[in-house]
Design a protein around this motif. Structure first.
Motif, short mmCIF file in Angstrom:
data_model
loop_
_atom_site.label_atom_id
_atom_site.label_comp_id
_atom_site.label_asym_id
_atom_site.label_seq_id
_atom_site.Cartn_x
_atom_site.Cartn_y
_atom_site.Cartn_z
N ARG A 1 0.82 -1.21 0.00
CA ARG A 1 0.00 0.00 0.00
C ARG A 1 0.86 1.26 0.00
NH1 ARG A 1 -5.23 -1.46 0.92
NH2 ARG A 1 -5.54 -3.58 1.71
N TRP A 2 2.04 1.19 0.58
CA TRP A 2 2.91 2.36 0.64
C TRP A 2 3.57 2.69 -0.69
CZ3 TRP A 2 3.19 6.16 4.09
CH2 TRP A 2 2.53 5.94 5.29
N MET A 3 3.45 1.79 -1.67
CA MET A 3 3.88 2.13 -3.02
C MET A 3 3.07 3.31 -3.55
SD MET A 3 4.43 -1.52 -4.97
CE MET A 3 2.66 -1.70 -5.16
N PHE A 4 1.85 3.43 -3.08
CA PHE A 4 0.96 4.50 -3.54
C PHE A 4 0.92 5.67 -2.55
CE2 PHE A 4 -0.82 0.40 -5.08
CZ PHE A 4 -0.53 0.57 -6.42
N PHE A 5 0.93 5.38 -1.26
CA PHE A 5 0.90 6.46 -0.27
C PHE A 5 2.10 7.38 -0.39
CE2 PHE A 5 -1.72 3.55 2.72
CZ PHE A 5 -2.91 4.01 2.17
N ILE A 6 3.21 6.87 -0.91
CA ILE A 6 4.44 7.67 -1.00
C ILE A 6 4.27 8.86 -1.95
CG2 ILE A 6 5.51 6.43 -2.93
CD1 ILE A 6 8.16 6.57 -1.42
N ASN A 7 3.27 8.79 -2.83
CA ASN A 7 3.05 9.89 -3.77
C ASN A 7 2.42 11.12 -3.12
OD1 ASN A 7 4.02 8.66 -6.14
ND2 ASN A 7 2.11 7.53 -6.39
N LEU A 8 1.84 10.97 -1.93
CA LEU A 8 1.16 12.10 -1.29
C LEU A 8 2.10 13.27 -0.99
CD1 LEU A 8 -1.35 13.39 -0.10
CD2 LEU A 8 -0.95 12.12 2.02
N PRO A 9 3.23 13.06 -0.30
CA PRO A 9 4.11 14.21 -0.04
C PRO A 9 4.76 14.76 -1.32
CG PRO A 9 5.13 12.17 0.71
CD PRO A 9 3.71 11.84 0.38
N ILE A 10 5.06 13.88 -2.28
CA ILE A 10 5.66 14.36 -3.52
C ILE A 10 4.67 15.21 -4.30
CG2 ILE A 10 6.72 13.67 -5.70
CD1 ILE A 10 7.60 11.08 -4.36
N GLY A 11 3.43 14.73 -4.41
CA GLY A 11 2.42 15.50 -5.12
C GLY A 11 2.15 16.84 -4.48
N ALA A 12 2.10 16.87 -3.16
CA ALA A 12 1.86 18.13 -2.46
C ALA A 12 3.00 19.12 -2.72
CB ALA A 12 1.71 17.87 -0.96
N MET A 13 4.23 18.62 -2.76
CA MET A 13 5.38 19.49 -3.02
C MET A 13 5.34 20.06 -4.44
SD MET A 13 9.43 18.52 -2.88
CE MET A 13 9.21 17.75 -1.27
N VAL A 14 5.01 19.22 -5.41
CA VAL A 14 4.94 19.68 -6.80
C VAL A 14 3.86 20.75 -6.96
CG1 VAL A 14 4.39 18.99 -9.16
CG2 VAL A 14 5.86 17.54 -7.76
N ILE A 15 2.71 20.54 -6.37
CA ILE A 15 1.62 21.52 -6.46
C ILE A 15 2.05 22.85 -5.86
CG2 ILE A 15 -0.69 22.09 -5.60
CD1 ILE A 15 -1.40 19.14 -5.87
N LEU A 16 2.68 22.81 -4.71
CA LEU A 16 3.12 24.04 -4.05
C LEU A 16 4.13 24.80 -4.89
CD1 LEU A 16 3.18 25.86 -1.53
CD2 LEU A 16 4.96 24.37 -0.59
N LEU A 17 5.15 24.09 -5.41
CA LEU A 17 6.21 24.74 -6.18
C LEU A 17 5.69 25.23 -7.53
CD1 LEU A 17 9.20 22.31 -5.45
CD2 LEU A 17 8.83 24.61 -4.52
N ALA A 18 4.88 24.41 -8.20
CA ALA A 18 4.38 24.81 -9.52
C ALA A 18 3.46 26.01 -9.41
CB ALA A 18 3.65 23.63 -10.17
N ALA A 19 2.64 26.06 -8.38
CA ALA A 19 1.73 27.19 -8.19
C ALA A 19 2.49 28.50 -7.98
CB ALA A 19 0.80 26.92 -7.01
N ARG A 20 3.67 28.40 -7.39
CA ARG A 20 4.45 29.62 -7.11
C ARG A 20 5.36 30.01 -8.25
NH1 ARG A 20 7.25 29.72 -1.34
NH2 ARG A 20 7.62 31.82 -2.16
N LEU A 21 5.90 29.03 -9.00
CA LEU A 21 6.98 29.31 -9.93
C LEU A 21 6.59 29.23 -11.40
CD1 LEU A 21 9.87 27.38 -8.12
CD2 LEU A 21 9.31 29.82 -7.97
#
Length: 479
Positions: A154-174
């Protein structure tokens, strides 16, 4: 900006490869056969392909940055739900949801890159974006294998949560703000023919493998219907004013040759990726972690060659580079296939995988660069959409066909209650594995032979790629 795009793309490539090492565990945990479990991979790829056709229209309608953020959010949500799946059916459904978001990430990201990169630096920028193809396959099997063995799949998929949140934050700003674009109507009839047509075709092929029968109505009907729907889409795209995919791009010789090369090469190269971890686990009895580690040489060689090839294609003729890459990959597949047995030394297989990876890395990004170089700002969304659709769907078709071939080959060579043919989750003892391993290895060798044939066939369209330097190509109206 490029590194943010790389981080977002890594999630999609990671999820395409991470599942491969978990196929056997998922089959065991859910009590499902290979023909069903492979839809965890194929369903994801099909959903990616289903969303790619609409991406060019959606980019103009909603803006590239806004659409990219939406895609990352949908992919991340699908990842969390996949990790919470309670049976194989729910996992497949949530993987499809993942794919709906993931299908937009690469083409929209490539559109943003094509609009920002100078033509003489396109190869370098594309190779940087190609880091995702290195990091995903390199870390996916290893991290995924460790999670499967030591934590939970299950953690193969849960690991995407922090990565996705980081990408959204950076892309929205930059990322640059969206500017108004000329809107064109969505080709709804085209969309309703292409996406379901592709899904029906793959469903028919996969069902035929599951039943070991390609003559039944349940197999023939979806294959025929899918083929007719795709043909109908092509006919419509050639006559309507605003097609879902602009087939006029294929009048450009470089684009047509490059996409033709991608169809065959991606089907053989990416389709065969499901075989390696299964071979190590089913035939050799290795853990998911070890199966991932044993594939590192191929992924590392691919990523390294990709960085080199992406820079060379800015200076030298893409035709020569791609032909060299395909030849390398074919040589690696021939070596691997010829040596594959129940007791082949691992170092022999790893050397062959390194040659395959080097050939793949020297082929993929230079081919995609050749397809998209020289196109206008307005053509960028359609070109990136088409290239990614072809690449994704070829990989999906390749994966489905390879699964069918392997299932049938194992069924023909191994019989009895201990045979894992069609049900890789059935535990077998070391003694039983030793007795059936030669026959199982022969089934894998047979299946790899088909992948080799596709790689060799990709040499034909590659012969028509430009044989002159990028600067000369830009002045050549024939492309």
């Amino acid at each position: 900006m490029v590194l943010i795009l790389v981080l977002g793309a890594i999630m999609t490539t990671f999820d395409m490869t991470v599942v491969n090492v978990a196929i056997s565990r998922l089959s065991q945990d859910f009590g499902a056969p290979l023909a069903t479990v492979q839809w965890v991979a194929s369903g994801y790829s099909l959903a990616l392909g289903a969303m790619i056709p609409v991406t060019a229209w959606a980019t103009g309608r909603f803006g590239a940055t806004r659409l990219y953020l939406t895609a990352i959010g949908l992919f991340t949500a699908g990842s969390v739900l996949a990790g919470a799946a309670w049976n194989i059916e729910s996992l497949i459904v949530f993987r499809v949801l993942q794919g709906l978001g993931g299908g937009m990430i690469m083409p929209v990201g490539m559109t943003i890159l094509l609009r920002a990169a100078a033509p003489d630096r396109l190869g370098r920028m594309m190779s940087t974006l190609g880091l995702a193809v290195l990091v995903g396959p390199l870390t996916g099997p290893v991290v995924g294998g460790w999670l499967v063995d030591e934590v939970s799949w299950r953690w193969m998929f849960f690991i995407n949560l922090p990565i996705g949140a980081m990408v959204i934050l950076l892309a929205a700003r930059l990322f640059p703000r969206d500017t108004p674009q000329a809107r064109r109507p969505l080709d709804v009839p085209g969309l309703l023919m292409l996406s379901p047509g592709l899904a029906a075709l793959i469903y028919g092929v996969t069902t035929g493998g599951e039943r070991h029968d390609f003559g039944s109505a349940g197999v023939i009907v979806p294959i025929v219907v899918g083929s007719l729907m795709i043909a109908g889409f092509v006919a419509r795209a050639m006559t309507t004013r605003n097609p879902l995919i602009d087939l006029a791009l294929f009048r450009n010789r470089s684009f047509a040759s490059a996409t033709g090369t991608l169809v065959l090469f991606a089907a053989g190269y990416f389709g065969s990726m499901i075989l390696l971890p299964l071979y190590y686990q089913v035939v050799r009895g290795e853990s998911a972690t070890m199966a991932g580690l044993l594939g590192i040489t191929g992924a590392l060689a691919s990523g390294t060659a990709m960085q080199i090839g992406g820079r060379l294609v800015d200076k030298f003729a893409p035709g020569k580079i791609v032909l060299t890459g395909i030849t390398l990959a074919a040589a690696g597949f021939a070596l691997f296939t010829g040596a594959l047995a129940a007791d082949t030394p691992y170092w022999v297989l790893m050397v062959a995988l390194a040659v395959i990876g080097a050939g793949g890395g020297t082929t993929m990004m230079p081919t995609m660069t050749a397809a998209t170089r020289g196109l206008s700002h307005d053509e960028a969304p359609a070109a990136s959409t088409t290239v990614n659709l072809i690449n994704t769907m070829s990989a999906a078709v390749g994966t489905a066909v390879v699964s069918v071939l392997l299932t049938n080959a194992m069924a023909e060579r191994v019989s009895g209650p201990a045979a894992p043919a069609g049900d890789l989750g059935t535990p077998i003892s070391a003694e039983t594995r030793a007795s059936v391993a030669p026959a199982l290895a022969d089934a894998f060798q047979y299946t790899y032979g088909w992948a080799l044939a596709l790689i060799v066939l990709s040499l034909i369209p590659a012969l028509f790629l430009p044989r002159h330097r990028p600067a000369e190509q830009a002045n050549d109206p024939a492309g």
